[in-house]
Design an enzyme around this catalytic site. Structure first.
Site, PDB file in Angstrom:
ATOM      1  CE  LYS A  66     134.842  45.941  85.996  1.00 50.62           C
ATOM      2  NZ  LYS A  66     134.562  45.812  87.380  1.00 50.62           N
ATOM      3  CG  ASP A 100     131.282  48.497  88.743  1.00 47.36           C
ATOM      4  OD1 ASP A 100     130.451  47.948  87.961  1.00 47.36           O
ATOM      5  OD2 ASP A 100     132.457  47.947  88.066  1.00 47.36           O
TER       6      ASP A 100
END
Length: 269
Positions: A66, A100
């Site tokens: 990420k 997220d």
């Protein structure tokens, strides 16, 4: 119409639920997608990154990439800029997004958990903990972060203006969130905190979704607490990613309906 080619890329995504979720969501939204899971050794990610842009309309990145994807992007949008982490990429624009936090907050909303004015203890200051800390703070919660690495908790506290706990004490919190890996893989059957602390909360949330009911949630349920596992968050962050890919406006009610349909389809949620 040709299918949109999508993928999830991580160190080991061989057992990922992402392909099933993304293809289900896309179909319900009226799009045809193919979705691959691509496991990449960390030492090979940089040399293979351009292949992903060339081969896919968009892709999701997960642990541990990420952050690694960021140098290959033209911009970070929304939460990705705030978190400094990306989980969704549109290849043509090289824009990176992070869904997220959106998925986490929608999980709370659809479970009827209020955050404004509530106190929350977040266990773990990694990517998931950081996302939860920022979004809960933005929503008006009083947030405390604990991590065994005290410096990690202090960094999150400084970054998002929340509290860092150097040690855990038996204090009451409205919500306790397990954002560590404790309870999965080799630690199945282990809870990150004990009954004495869990007994003082109202809601226990575990971002782990395998096993479906971690030891942390088993203890909380036995004490009569509201419990939530991480599967809705996983689904909702996939829903937001699909909305980004196809340029459509997300709707919380639609996401909830799709999650319920996904469960009825026989998926293990």
């Amino acid at each position: 119409m040709n299918a949109f080619k999508l993928a999830v890329i991580g160190k080991d995504v061989s057992q990922s639920s992402s392909p099933a979720m993304h293809t289900f969501i896309a179909k319900k939204l009226g799009y045809d997608v193919s979705y691959d899971n691509i496991s990449v050794p960390p030492e090979e990610f940089a040399s293979r990154a351009e292949q992903f842009f060339a081969g896919y309309y968009g892709f999701n990145v997960t642990i541990p990439f990420k952050l690694d994807i960021i140098p290959f992007l033209s911009s970070l949008e929304g939460d990705a800029a705030a978190f400094g982490a990306v989980n969704t990429v549109v290849s043509s624009t090289r824009r990176g997004y992070n869904t997220d936090g959106l998925g986490f907050m929608l999980m709370l909303e659809n479970a009827g958990v209020q955050s404004a004015g509530k106190s929350a203890l977040i266990l773990g200051a990694g990517g998931a903990g950081r996302s939860a800390a920022k979004k809960l703070k933005d929503a008006g919660a009083s947030v405390t972060v604990f991590d065994k690495n005290a410096q990690s908790a202090q960094r999150v506290a400084a970054e998002f203006s929340v509290q860092a706990a150097e040690e855990l004490t038996c204090a009451p919190y409205d919500i306790i969130i397990n954002a560590t890996g404790v309870g999965m893989h080799k630690t199945v059957g282990v809870s990150p905190v004990g009954e004495d602390l869990i007994s003082l909360c109202n809601t226990a949330i575990d971002l782990i979704y395998v096993p479906r009911k971690s030891r942390f949630l088993e203890i909380a349920e036995g004490l009569g607490k509201k419990i939530i596992n991480g599967m809705p968050m996983l689904f909702y962050q996939a829903y937001y990613a699909e909305c980004i890919y196809h340029g459509i406006q997300p709707h919380a009610a639609q996401a909830k309906q799709l999650f319920e349909e996904f469960g009825r389809s026989g998926a293990d949620i």
